[in-house]
Design a protein around this motif. Structure first.
Motif, PDB file in Angstrom:
ATOM      1  N   SER A   1       4.762  19.033 -20.211  1.00  0.00           N
ATOM      2  CA  SER A   1       3.648  19.689 -20.898  1.00  0.00           C
ATOM      3  C   SER A   1       3.832  19.667 -22.406  1.00  0.00           C
ATOM      4  N   ASP A   2       5.089  19.685 -22.861  1.00  0.00           N
ATOM      5  CA  ASP A   2       5.290  19.705 -24.294  1.00  0.00           C
ATOM      6  C   ASP A   2       5.066  18.343 -24.943  1.00  0.00           C
ATOM      7  N   GLU A   3       4.750  17.317 -24.164  1.00  0.00           N
ATOM      8  CA  GLU A   3       4.425  16.019 -24.729  1.00  0.00           C
ATOM      9  C   GLU A   3       2.986  15.974 -25.262  1.00  0.00           C
ATOM     10  N   ALA A   4       2.152  17.022 -24.940  1.00  0.00           N
ATOM     11  CA  ALA A   4       0.771  17.092 -25.408  1.00  0.00           C
ATOM     12  C   ALA A   4       0.657  18.144 -26.517  1.00  0.00           C
ATOM     13  N   ARG A   5      -0.295  17.898 -27.427  1.00  0.00           N
ATOM     14  CA  ARG A   5      -0.547  18.827 -28.515  1.00  0.00           C
ATOM     15  C   ARG A   5      -1.882  19.529 -28.284  1.00  0.00           C
ATOM     16  N   LYS A   6      -1.954  20.730 -28.801  1.00  0.00           N
ATOM     17  CA  LYS A   6      -3.183  21.521 -28.639  1.00  0.00           C
ATOM     18  C   LYS A   6      -4.330  20.821 -29.342  1.00  0.00           C
ATOM     19  N   GLY A   7      -5.445  20.715 -28.640  1.00  0.00           N
ATOM     20  CA  GLY A   7      -6.621  20.059 -29.190  1.00  0.00           C
ATOM     21  C   GLY A   7      -6.653  18.563 -28.914  1.00  0.00           C
ATOM     22  N   GLU A   8      -5.616  18.024 -28.305  1.00  0.00           N
ATOM     23  CA  GLU A   8      -5.560  16.578 -28.040  1.00  0.00           C
ATOM     24  C   GLU A   8      -6.404  16.228 -26.824  1.00  0.00           C
ATOM     25  N   THR A   9      -7.056  15.076 -26.873  1.00  0.00           N
ATOM     26  CA  THR A   9      -7.887  14.622 -25.761  1.00  0.00           C
ATOM     27  C   THR A   9      -7.048  13.769 -24.836  1.00  0.00           C
ATOM     28  N   LEU A  10      -7.130  14.098 -23.535  1.00  0.00           N
ATOM     29  CA  LEU A  10      -6.336  13.388 -22.532  1.00  0.00           C
ATOM     30  C   LEU A  10      -7.257  12.731 -21.520  1.00  0.00           C
ATOM     31  N   ARG A  11      -6.659  11.734 -20.831  1.00  0.00           N
ATOM     32  CA  ARG A  11      -7.390  10.963 -19.801  1.00  0.00           C
ATOM     33  C   ARG A  11      -6.765  11.251 -18.453  1.00  0.00           C
ATOM     34  N   LEU A  12      -7.603  11.715 -17.491  1.00  0.00           N
ATOM     35  CA  LEU A  12      -7.131  12.053 -16.150  1.00  0.00           C
ATOM     36  C   LEU A  12      -7.676  11.016 -15.176  1.00  0.00           C
ATOM     37  N   ARG A  13      -6.748  10.248 -14.569  1.00  0.00           N
ATOM     38  CA  ARG A  13      -7.133   9.216 -13.600  1.00  0.00           C
ATOM     39  C   ARG A  13      -6.984   9.777 -12.196  1.00  0.00           C
ATOM     40  N   LEU A  14      -8.088   9.799 -11.411  1.00  0.00           N
ATOM     41  CA  LEU A  14      -8.096  10.337 -10.059  1.00  0.00           C
ATOM     42  C   LEU A  14      -8.141   9.211  -9.050  1.00  0.00           C
ATOM     43  N   ALA A  15      -8.177   9.542  -7.777  1.00  0.00           N
ATOM     44  CA  ALA A  15      -8.250   8.511  -6.738  1.00  0.00           C
ATOM     45  C   ALA A  15      -9.543   7.733  -6.878  1.00  0.00           C
ATOM     46  N   GLU A  16     -10.599   8.437  -7.293  1.00  0.00           N
ATOM     47  CA  GLU A  16     -11.893   7.806  -7.499  1.00  0.00           C
ATOM     48  C   GLU A  16     -12.433   8.277  -8.821  1.00  0.00           C
ATOM     49  N   GLY A  17     -12.407   7.441  -9.841  1.00  0.00           N
ATOM     50  CA  GLY A  17     -12.953   7.782 -11.141  1.00  0.00           C
ATOM     51  C   GLY A  17     -11.930   8.374 -12.069  1.00  0.00           C
ATOM     52  N   GLU A  18     -12.419   8.734 -13.281  1.00  0.00           N
ATOM     53  CA  GLU A  18     -11.574   9.299 -14.318  1.00  0.00           C
ATOM     54  C   GLU A  18     -12.308  10.474 -14.970  1.00  0.00           C
ATOM     55  N   LEU A  19     -11.490  11.379 -15.621  1.00  0.00           N
ATOM     56  CA  LEU A  19     -12.024  12.514 -16.376  1.00  0.00           C
ATOM     57  C   LEU A  19     -11.380  12.581 -17.732  1.00  0.00           C
TER      58      LEU A  19
ATOM     59  N   ARG B   1       0.825  -1.214   0.000  1.00  0.00           N
ATOM     60  CA  ARG B   1       0.000   0.000   0.000  1.00  0.00           C
ATOM     61  C   ARG B   1       0.854   1.258   0.000  1.00  0.00           C
ATOM     62  N   ALA B   2       1.980   1.184   0.711  1.00  0.00           N
ATOM     63  CA  ALA B   2       2.847   2.364   0.772  1.00  0.00           C
ATOM     64  C   ALA B   2       3.474   2.654  -0.579  1.00  0.00           C
ATOM     65  N   LEU B   3       3.739   1.621  -1.336  1.00  0.00           N
ATOM     66  CA  LEU B   3       4.371   1.798  -2.639  1.00  0.00           C
ATOM     67  C   LEU B   3       3.354   1.939  -3.760  1.00  0.00           C
ATOM     68  N   SER B   4       2.051   1.715  -3.524  1.00  0.00           N
ATOM     69  CA  SER B   4       1.042   1.742  -4.561  1.00  0.00           C
ATOM     70  C   SER B   4       0.746   3.195  -4.996  1.00  0.00           C
ATOM     71  N   PRO B   5       0.529   3.462  -6.317  1.00  0.00           N
ATOM     72  CA  PRO B   5       0.134   4.804  -6.795  1.00  0.00           C
ATOM     73  C   PRO B   5      -1.207   5.236  -6.216  1.00  0.00           C
ATOM     74  N   ALA B   6      -2.040   4.328  -5.797  1.00  0.00           N
ATOM     75  CA  ALA B   6      -3.352   4.707  -5.250  1.00  0.00           C
ATOM     76  C   ALA B   6      -3.210   5.591  -4.008  1.00  0.00           C
ATOM     77  N   ALA B   7      -2.160   5.325  -3.240  1.00  0.00           N
ATOM     78  CA  ALA B   7      -1.951   6.161  -2.044  1.00  0.00           C
ATOM     79  C   ALA B   7      -1.635   7.604  -2.440  1.00  0.00           C
ATOM     80  N   THR B   8      -0.885   7.796  -3.510  1.00  0.00           N
ATOM     81  CA  THR B   8      -0.550   9.145  -3.992  1.00  0.00           C
ATOM     82  C   THR B   8      -1.792   9.836  -4.538  1.00  0.00           C
ATOM     83  N   LEU B   9      -2.614   9.075  -5.296  1.00  0.00           N
ATOM     84  CA  LEU B   9      -3.834   9.658  -5.854  1.00  0.00           C
ATOM     85  C   LEU B   9      -4.802  10.093  -4.763  1.00  0.00           C
TER      86      LEU B   9
END
Length: 399
Positions: A375-393, A349-357
């Protein structure tokens, strides 16, 4: 050529036979004197020479002077070397040999010939001990080849019947000395070897001089013994006598009496051995019974058989103690495993990314799952996926 219409007269046939025979010329021949005819006052002596190894003979005529100069003491049965020329007597229609020289073969020369023949037979493997067969312990029927009413025949039959009264013999009487000995003995061997009821063959002869025993060193007889499928026992002469057939035979007996002792067992001796064996078996059985009885008494005196319930109680106590030890061991192993599992889960649990989220962070990924770190790895107009502690956007890059 002759034909039914033009046949040859007898004189012509006789002349042609004489012409063919005359082409042979003078020859040296070796043979044994089967018959010697010296007529008083006659200048010519008639001999009948027999082949020592076959039933063949020829008539030889020699002048008395030639005979007296070459072999003055010649007797029937002697071996001679003759220089002769074949002649055809047209009047009688007979063939004979005319000799101009005759030599009697001495003992020394005979022994030298036997030694040479011995080396030849040995080289061919006739003396090989590996091919010799052992006679049966108690033969059904025994073949005996010996002279008629001889001491050898009496010794073999008497001693064999004394040792084993039920012994069965088939006796063939032959000539054991002289020019007819070898064909006679070979013929008897073939007859006995072809008899399916014969289990062993004895070749017996009493003692005699070296010349008397010569037929038993003949090459034809040695090869006949070697060819026998039935085991052959040689009992020729006395202990010092060793004709060549002794080397070829399967068993060599020093005397005919010794052959009788070798061919059948001694009934009295066998009965004594059986009695001894029966006594040893009885003693062994009794000893075994006594020993097993002692072991049985020893088993009965042991506590396990005297008080069998005590053994059961002790085993039951040992079983309960073993079960208790097993349970304690299992409980200890389960407790230790549970503790190790809790520590491992805490570290995970201490090493899991879920604890950070859970502390308000998010993971930004492209549509192909690539995680953005700059930030320069993304292009303008590109759709991205945001993973949160609970759910995604899902977000769209505007600037």
């Amino acid at each position: 050529m002759s034909s039914p219409e033009q046949p040859w007269p007898v004189r012509v046939v006789s002349q042609k036979i004489s012409a063919w025979i005359g082409k042979l010329g003078w020859v040296w021949l070796d043979g044994q004197v089967a018959q010697l005819s010296r007529r008083p006052g006659a200048a010519t002596v008639f001999l009948t020479l027999r082949d020592p190894s076959a039933d063949l003979s020829l008539t030889v005529t020699v002048s008395r002077d030639v005979l007296d100069s070459g072999a003055p003491l010649l007797e029937e049965g002697a071996r001679v070397v003759v220089h002769a020329k074949p002649e055809w007597f047209a009047q009688r229609g007979t063939l004979s040999l005319r000799a101009d020289e005759i030599r009697q073969v001495g003992l020394g020369e005979l022994l030298a010939r036997l030694e040479q023949l011995k080396k030849l037979l040995q080289a061919e493997g006739l003396f090989d001990p590996r091919r010799k067969r052992r006679p049966p312990f108690l033969p059904r029927r025994i073949g005996l080849i010996t002279a008629r009413a001889s001491a050898a025949e009496r010794d073999v039959l008497t001693n064999a019947q004394r040792r084993w009264p039920a012994v069965d013999f088939r006796v063939l009487n032959v000539t054991v000395q002289g020019p007819t000995a070898v064909p006679s003995i070979v013929g008897a061997l073939q007859v006995l070897d072809a008899d399916e009821t014969i289990d062993v063959i004895i070749l017996a002869r009493g003692g005699g001089s070296v010349e008397d025993l010569l037929p038993f060193s003949d090459e034809a007889l040695c090869r006949a013994v070697f060819a026998c499928r039935t085991p052959v026992i040689s009992a020729i002469g006395h202990e010092p006598d060793t004709p060549l057939v002794d080397w070829v035979a399967d068993v060599r007996a020093s005397t005919p009496t010794d052959a009788a002792k070798r061919v059948v067992p001694d009934l009295a001796e066998e009965m004594r051995l059986i009695a001894q064996a029966r006594q040893r078996v009885t003693q062994a059985v009794r000893h075994r019974i006594d020993r097993e009885q002692q072991r049985l008494d020893s088993f009965r005196s042991r506590p396990a058989l005297a008080k069998p319930q005590a053994l059961i109680d002790r085993l039951e106590t040992d079983l309960d103690q073993s079960v208790d030890r097993i349970r304690r061991s299992i409980d200890h192993r389960l407790s230790r495993a549970d503790s190790e599992l809790q520590h491992t889960l805490a570290r995970l649990r201490a090493l899991s990314p879920a604890a950070t989220l859970s502390r308000g962070y998010a993971i930004v990924q492209k549509a192909d799952g690539h995680v953005l770190r700059k930030s320069d790895e993304a292009r303008k107009g590109e759709t991205l996926r945001l993973r949160l502690a609970e759910g995604e956007l899902t977000a769209k890059v505007t600037a």
